[in-house]
Motif scaffolding. Structure first.
Motif, PDB file in Angstrom:
ATOM      1  N   SER A 166      99.558 -41.104 -69.132  1.00  0.00           N
ATOM      2  CA  SER A 166      98.705 -40.361 -68.197  1.00  0.00           C
ATOM      3  C   SER A 166      97.847 -41.290 -67.336  1.00  0.00           C
ATOM      4  O   SER A 166      97.057 -40.820 -66.531  1.00  0.00           O
ATOM      5  N   ASN A 167      98.014 -42.608 -67.516  1.00  0.00           N
ATOM      6  CA  ASN A 167      97.201 -43.570 -66.769  1.00  0.00           C
ATOM      7  C   ASN A 167      97.993 -44.270 -65.671  1.00  0.00           C
ATOM      8  O   ASN A 167      99.202 -44.448 -65.782  1.00  0.00           O
ATOM      9  N   LYS A 168      97.263 -44.672 -64.621  1.00  0.00           N
ATOM     10  CA  LYS A 168      97.866 -45.475 -63.553  1.00  0.00           C
ATOM     11  C   LYS A 168      97.276 -46.874 -63.608  1.00  0.00           C
ATOM     12  O   LYS A 168      96.093 -47.041 -63.923  1.00  0.00           O
ATOM     13  N   PHE A 169      98.120 -47.864 -63.304  1.00  0.00           N
ATOM     14  CA  PHE A 169      97.715 -49.260 -63.348  1.00  0.00           C
ATOM     15  C   PHE A 169      98.053 -49.950 -62.044  1.00  0.00           C
ATOM     16  O   PHE A 169      99.181 -49.828 -61.551  1.00  0.00           O
ATOM     17  N   LEU A 170      97.083 -50.684 -61.515  1.00  0.00           N
ATOM     18  CA  LEU A 170      97.319 -51.571 -60.384  1.00  0.00           C
ATOM     19  C   LEU A 170      97.363 -52.960 -61.002  1.00  0.00           C
ATOM     20  O   LEU A 170      96.346 -53.454 -61.495  1.00  0.00           O
TER      21      LEU A 170
ATOM     22  N   SER B  64      89.993 -60.788 -60.081  1.00  0.00           N
ATOM     23  CA  SER B  64      89.762 -59.370 -60.347  1.00  0.00           C
ATOM     24  C   SER B  64      88.445 -58.908 -59.724  1.00  0.00           C
ATOM     25  O   SER B  64      88.380 -57.837 -59.117  1.00  0.00           O
ATOM     26  N   GLU B  65      87.407 -59.732 -59.843  1.00  0.00           N
ATOM     27  CA  GLU B  65      86.098 -59.406 -59.276  1.00  0.00           C
ATOM     28  C   GLU B  65      86.173 -59.278 -57.748  1.00  0.00           C
ATOM     29  O   GLU B  65      85.676 -58.308 -57.166  1.00  0.00           O
ATOM     30  N   VAL B  66      86.805 -60.251 -57.103  1.00  0.00           N
ATOM     31  CA  VAL B  66      86.938 -60.238 -55.641  1.00  0.00           C
ATOM     32  C   VAL B  66      87.756 -59.028 -55.194  1.00  0.00           C
ATOM     33  O   VAL B  66      87.366 -58.296 -54.272  1.00  0.00           O
TER      34      VAL B  66
ATOM     35  N   TYR C 274      92.510 -45.396 -61.654  1.00  0.00           N
ATOM     36  CA  TYR C 274      93.508 -46.382 -62.103  1.00  0.00           C
ATOM     37  C   TYR C 274      92.798 -47.534 -62.783  1.00  0.00           C
ATOM     38  O   TYR C 274      91.579 -47.696 -62.671  1.00  0.00           O
ATOM     39  N   PHE C 275      93.551 -48.325 -63.512  1.00  0.00           N
ATOM     40  CA  PHE C 275      93.042 -49.532 -64.142  1.00  0.00           C
ATOM     41  C   PHE C 275      93.556 -50.725 -63.352  1.00  0.00           C
ATOM     42  O   PHE C 275      94.738 -50.784 -63.020  1.00  0.00           O
ATOM     43  N   LEU C 276      92.677 -51.679 -63.063  1.00  0.00           N
ATOM     44  CA  LEU C 276      93.067 -52.905 -62.364  1.00  0.00           C
ATOM     45  C   LEU C 276      93.312 -53.996 -63.396  1.00  0.00           C
ATOM     46  O   LEU C 276      92.468 -54.237 -64.257  1.00  0.00           O
ATOM     47  N   GLU C 277      94.465 -54.634 -63.318  1.00  0.00           N
ATOM     48  CA  GLU C 277      94.794 -55.756 -64.199  1.00  0.00           C
ATOM     49  C   GLU C 277      95.240 -56.931 -63.342  1.00  0.00           C
ATOM     50  O   GLU C 277      96.127 -56.780 -62.498  1.00  0.00           O
ATOM     51  N   VAL C 278      94.639 -58.085 -63.559  1.00  0.00           N
ATOM     52  CA  VAL C 278      95.038 -59.317 -62.881  1.00  0.00           C
ATOM     53  C   VAL C 278      95.502 -60.268 -63.973  1.00  0.00           C
ATOM     54  O   VAL C 278      94.771 -60.504 -64.938  1.00  0.00           O
ATOM     55  N   SER C 279      96.732 -60.782 -63.837  1.00  0.00           N
ATOM     56  CA  SER C 279      97.233 -61.675 -64.881  1.00  0.00           C
ATOM     57  C   SER C 279      98.252 -62.663 -64.342  1.00  0.00           C
ATOM     58  O   SER C 279      98.716 -62.564 -63.211  1.00  0.00           O
TER      59      SER C 279
END
Length: 152
Positions: free
Chosen positions: A34-38, A57-59, A74-79
């Motif tokens: 049920s979640n969206k991810f960027l 991620s902050e920028v 949505y959830f933001l993920e930087v990796s």
């Protein structure tokens, strides 16, 4: 028609990444359950660390808040793209020459659709992959996906 989220996010973050010496590997906006991810995958010479991901991620978060291009939650993920980094751009393929790769194709090439082995050559139009059994020339236009592969 609205611009795809991937393009909007790329345009937002690319100038910062270029200025800081990072490479944008990929951007994806996906639904999982049920979640969206960027998800934003970034790399640099020598690899990135958790501090780099936090700063990016902050920028990006600030830029997304300013223009709010994604109306839903949505959830933001930087990796990092990881050890099995996807090959997306032509330059990714060029850098992968002489490395282990895993390639899938849209349609069979010499009777197969999956190839794992050493990428011997890439000229922008064809890949030459040496698998344990044979050397195969794969038209770039037939590549569905490709990534680096870990050798065991």
């Amino acid at each position: 028609m609205a611009q795809p989220i991937k393009d909007v996010v790329t345009a937002m973050i690319q100038p910062f990444l270029d200025a800081e010496g990072f490479e944008l590997v990929d951007v994806e906006f996906v639904k999982e359950g049920s979640n969206k991810f960027l998800r934003v995958y970034v790399d640099k010479e020598g690899g990135i660390d958790i501090d780099d991901c936090g700063r990016i991620s902050e920028v990006l978060s600030e830029k997304l808040d300013e223009t709010d291009p994604i109306p839903e939650a949505y959830f933001l993920e930087v990796s990092s793209p990881g050890a099995e980094r996807p090959l997306k751009k032509l330059s990714d393929y060029e850098r992968a020459v002489q490395k282990q790769v895993f390639v899938t194709t849209y349609e069979p090439v010499e009777g197969e659709k999956e190839f794992e082995g050493k990428l011997l050559a890439f000229d922008g139009e064809t890949l030459v992959v040496q698998t344990p059994r044979k050397k195969t020339t794969i038209p770039y236009a037939k590549v569905a996906s490709a990534r680096l592969a870990i050798e065991f």
